[in-house]
Design an enzyme around this catalytic site. Structure first.
Site, PDB file in Angstrom:
ATOM      1  N   THR A  65       0.923  -1.182  -0.262  1.00 25.71           N
ATOM      2  CA  THR A  65      -0.140   0.042  -0.158  1.00 25.71           C
ATOM      3  C   THR A  65       0.737   1.270   0.068  1.00 25.71           C
ATOM      4  O   THR A  65       1.848   1.227   0.724  1.00 25.71           O
ATOM      5  CB  THR A  65      -1.072   0.048   1.281  1.00 25.71           C
ATOM      6  N   LYS A  83      -3.452   4.374  -2.396  1.00 23.08           N
ATOM      7  CA  LYS A  83      -4.718   5.128  -1.625  1.00 23.08           C
ATOM      8  C   LYS A  83      -5.115   6.649  -2.278  1.00 23.08           C
ATOM      9  O   LYS A  83      -4.130   7.375  -2.196  1.00 23.08           O
ATOM     10  CB  LYS A  83      -4.358   5.356  -0.301  1.00 23.08           C
ATOM     11  N   ASP A  92      -7.481   2.643  -4.415  1.00 22.07           N
ATOM     12  CA  ASP A  92      -8.312   2.357  -3.262  1.00 22.07           C
ATOM     13  C   ASP A  92      -8.879   3.562  -2.668  1.00 22.07           C
ATOM     14  O   ASP A  92      -7.844   4.401  -2.034  1.00 22.07           O
ATOM     15  CB  ASP A  92      -7.804   1.310  -2.077  1.00 22.07           C
ATOM     16  N   GLU A 139     -11.012  -0.025  -6.123  1.00 20.42           N
ATOM     17  CA  GLU A 139     -11.528  -0.594  -5.004  1.00 20.42           C
ATOM     18  C   GLU A 139     -12.283   0.566  -4.014  1.00 20.42           C
ATOM     19  O   GLU A 139     -12.067   1.563  -3.913  1.00 20.42           O
ATOM     20  CB  GLU A 139     -10.370  -0.967  -3.782  1.00 20.42           C
ATOM     21  N   ASP A 150     -15.191  -3.397  -1.272  1.00 19.57           N
ATOM     22  CA  ASP A 150     -14.234  -3.590   0.154  1.00 19.57           C
ATOM     23  C   ASP A 150     -15.362  -3.408   1.110  1.00 19.57           C
ATOM     24  O   ASP A 150     -16.084  -4.351   1.786  1.00 19.57           O
ATOM     25  CB  ASP A 150     -13.342  -3.043   0.221  1.00 19.57           C
ATOM     26  N   LYS A 157     -11.894  -9.901   3.852  1.00 16.51           N
ATOM     27  CA  LYS A 157     -11.040  -9.821   4.983  1.00 16.51           C
ATOM     28  C   LYS A 157     -11.275 -10.351   6.067  1.00 16.51           C
ATOM     29  O   LYS A 157     -12.684 -10.420   6.385  1.00 16.51           O
ATOM     30  CB  LYS A 157     -10.868  -8.235   5.281  1.00 16.51           C
ATOM     31  N   ASP A 209      -3.731  -8.786  -0.775  1.00 20.35           N
ATOM     32  CA  ASP A 209      -3.301  -7.554  -0.414  1.00 20.35           C
ATOM     33  C   ASP A 209      -3.061  -7.721   0.995  1.00 20.35           C
ATOM     34  O   ASP A 209      -3.801  -7.568   1.783  1.00 20.35           O
ATOM     35  CB  ASP A 209      -4.541  -6.255  -0.647  1.00 20.35           C
TER      36      ASP A 209
HETATM   37  C1  LIG Z   1      -3.506  -2.765   4.950  1.00 20.12           C
HETATM   38  C2  LIG Z   1      -4.277  -3.058   3.541  1.00 20.12           C
HETATM   39  N1  LIG Z   1      -3.248  -2.933   2.472  1.00 20.12           N
HETATM   40  C3  LIG Z   1      -5.496  -1.968   3.283  1.00 20.12           C
HETATM   41  O1  LIG Z   1      -5.201  -1.144   2.672  1.00 20.12           O
HETATM   42  N2  LIG Z   1      -6.421  -2.303   4.042  1.00 20.12           N
HETATM   43  C4  LIG Z   1      -7.370  -1.103   3.998  1.00 20.12           C
HETATM   44  C5  LIG Z   1      -7.870  -0.908   5.316  1.00 20.12           C
HETATM   45  C6  LIG Z   1      -6.799  -0.568   6.354  1.00 20.12           C
HETATM   46  C7  LIG Z   1      -7.328   0.040   7.776  1.00 20.12           C
HETATM   47  O2  LIG Z   1      -7.735   0.983   7.614  1.00 20.12           O
HETATM   48  O3  LIG Z   1      -6.882  -0.685   8.913  1.00 20.12           O
HETATM   49  C8  LIG Z   1      -8.465  -1.279   3.093  1.00 20.12           C
HETATM   50  O4  LIG Z   1      -8.312  -1.919   1.945  1.00 20.12           O
HETATM   51  O5  LIG Z   1      -9.398  -0.382   2.910  1.00 20.12           O
HETATM   52 MG   LIG Z   2      -9.972  -1.366   0.914  1.00 21.09          MG
END
Ligand SMILES: C[C@H](N)C(=O)N[C@H](CCC(=O)O)C(=O)O
Ligand SMILES: [Mg+2]
Length: 365
Positions: free
Chosen positions: A135, A162, A190, A218, A243, A267, A321
């Site tokens: 990420t 992100k 994402d 995403e 997600d 998840k 991921d």
């Molecule tokens: C850590 C993973 N790559 C990720 O991005 N997860 C986030 C949410 C993580 C969090 O806020 O703890 C996602 O996929 O939205």
């Molecule tokens: Mg996500």
């Protein structure tokens, strides 16, 4: 193998660099660790992340759910009855998916230890080496470009970028990273619910016009807005992934019925553990919907369980991921799954293969 005690602890592991999304900024893994003890001396390990902005779970709620509601149902029960035990966990209380996940992970760990095999073999087997993305936190453009280049240097072939903060700057972020990476890594976007449906369509068309083809987009819109997600999916070429919109089988079935997304991110902290995650993968597979396996800010206890599942369900879970352990400054786990940058490899030790966990402060129950 009878369950004699369920102990809880608090684990803190600093991250290498702050993790920033449209929803939150976090500087460390602060998770609840579950240890299930048995009369044979075997211990099962689990971990719960308190991601309040996504699951609604807090540390206090996780501890209370496990110690006052879930654990009393399990003490004295036989690990061999795994399906009965996961039913007890899932029906103990509504929601509280992270608490359920931590307990289920520890139960599956014990069940696999009981049978003397690594968990992925108990789940059906597979190739025990998989690749994860990394990420890139949402930040100043120069910082994101530097982080993306560093990740490519470290061998990551997929980057999860992100966005979702500010549409104009988000497009600049993506263009700058795309130019810098220059085809050396796939770009996953994402937005963590940060855009409106119309903004998301506009953004993807702008990228298309610029010749930029992300691997996927995403959760562009609010979690509850399945109609908005479908609006985007129907209008862009980029595959759209759900997600936060999908926690368990009920949401997935509705998403598939509406054809609201192309891919779903599974998840363990959303599904409430492995039993429902298997159901999600099976339902998705039945309908030809690909899955990603993802994680919250978690360490190599719960992410190890996700890796075992990903290996066993590789026919449906085609994207990974599981970068939580790579984001951590150090690994609290001795033994277990090996997280070496993009490569995740599972050994032949029984269960999750965890020998010990460092830095856990006991929580009195
Ligand atoms: C850590 C993973 N790559 C990720 O991005 N997860 C986030 C949410 C993580 C969090 O806020 O703890 C996602 O996929 O939205
Ligand atoms: Mg996500």
């Amino acid at each position: 193998m009878k369950i004699t005690d369920i102990q809880l602890g608090m684990m803190r592991v600093p991250l290498k660099t702050p993790f920033k999304t449209a929803l939150r900024t976090v500087e460390s893994v602060d998770d609840i660790v579950v240890s299930i003890h048995t009369d044979t001396g075997h211990i099962g390990h689990g971990e719960a992340a308190a991601t309040a902005v996504i699951t609604g779970d807090t540390h206090g709620a996780i501890v209370a759910a496990i110690s006052t509601v879930i654990a009393p149902r399990l003490i004295g029960r036989d690990v061999a009855d795994l399906n009965a035990l996961t039913r007890l966990v899932q029906t103990a209380l509504e929601r509280n998916t992270s608490a359920k996940a931590a307990v289920e992970i520890a139960l599956y760990d014990l069940f696999a230890q009981l049978h003397g095999a690594p968990l992925y073999r108990i789940l059906g087997g597979g190739d025990p080496v998989i690749s994860t993305d990394l990420t890139i936190s949402v930040d100043y453009i120069d910082k994101m470009v530097a982080d993306a280049l560093d990740a490519v240097e470290r061998g990551y072939g997929s980057l999860k970028i992100k966005v979702g903060k500010d549409m104009g700057v988000d497009l600049e972020r993506i263009r700058a990273i795309h130019a810098a990476v220059d085809g050396r890594a796939l770009l996953r976007l994402d937005a963590n619910q940060g855009w409106t449906p119309k903004q998301a369509v506009h953004a993807m068309r702008q990228l298309e016009d610029a010749g930029i083809e992300p691997e996927l987009l995403e959760q562009p819109v609010k979690a509850h807005d399945l109609a908005g997600l479908k609006y985007v999916t129907d209008r862009v070429h980029v595959p759209v992934m759900a997600d936060e919109s999908v926690f368990g089988p009920v949401e997935l079935i509705e998403l598939i019925r509406m054809r609201a997304a192309d891919i779903v991110n599974i998840k363990l902290m959303k599904t409430g553990g492995i039993s429902n995650a298997i159901k999600l993968a099976d339902i998705a597979g039945l309908h030809g919907v690909d899955c990603m396996i993802g994680c919250m800010i978690e360490s190599s206890i719960s992410v190890a369980a996700a890796a075992h599942l990903a290996v066993a369900k590789a026919d449906v879970i085609t994207k990974v991921d599981l970068d939580g352990p790579s984001l951590c400054a150090w690994n609290p786990v001795e033994g277990g799954v090996r997280f070496d940058e993009a490569e995740i490899s599972i050994g032949e030790a029984p269960g999750l293969g965890i020998v010990s966990v460092r830095g856990v402060q006991p929580i009195a129950s």
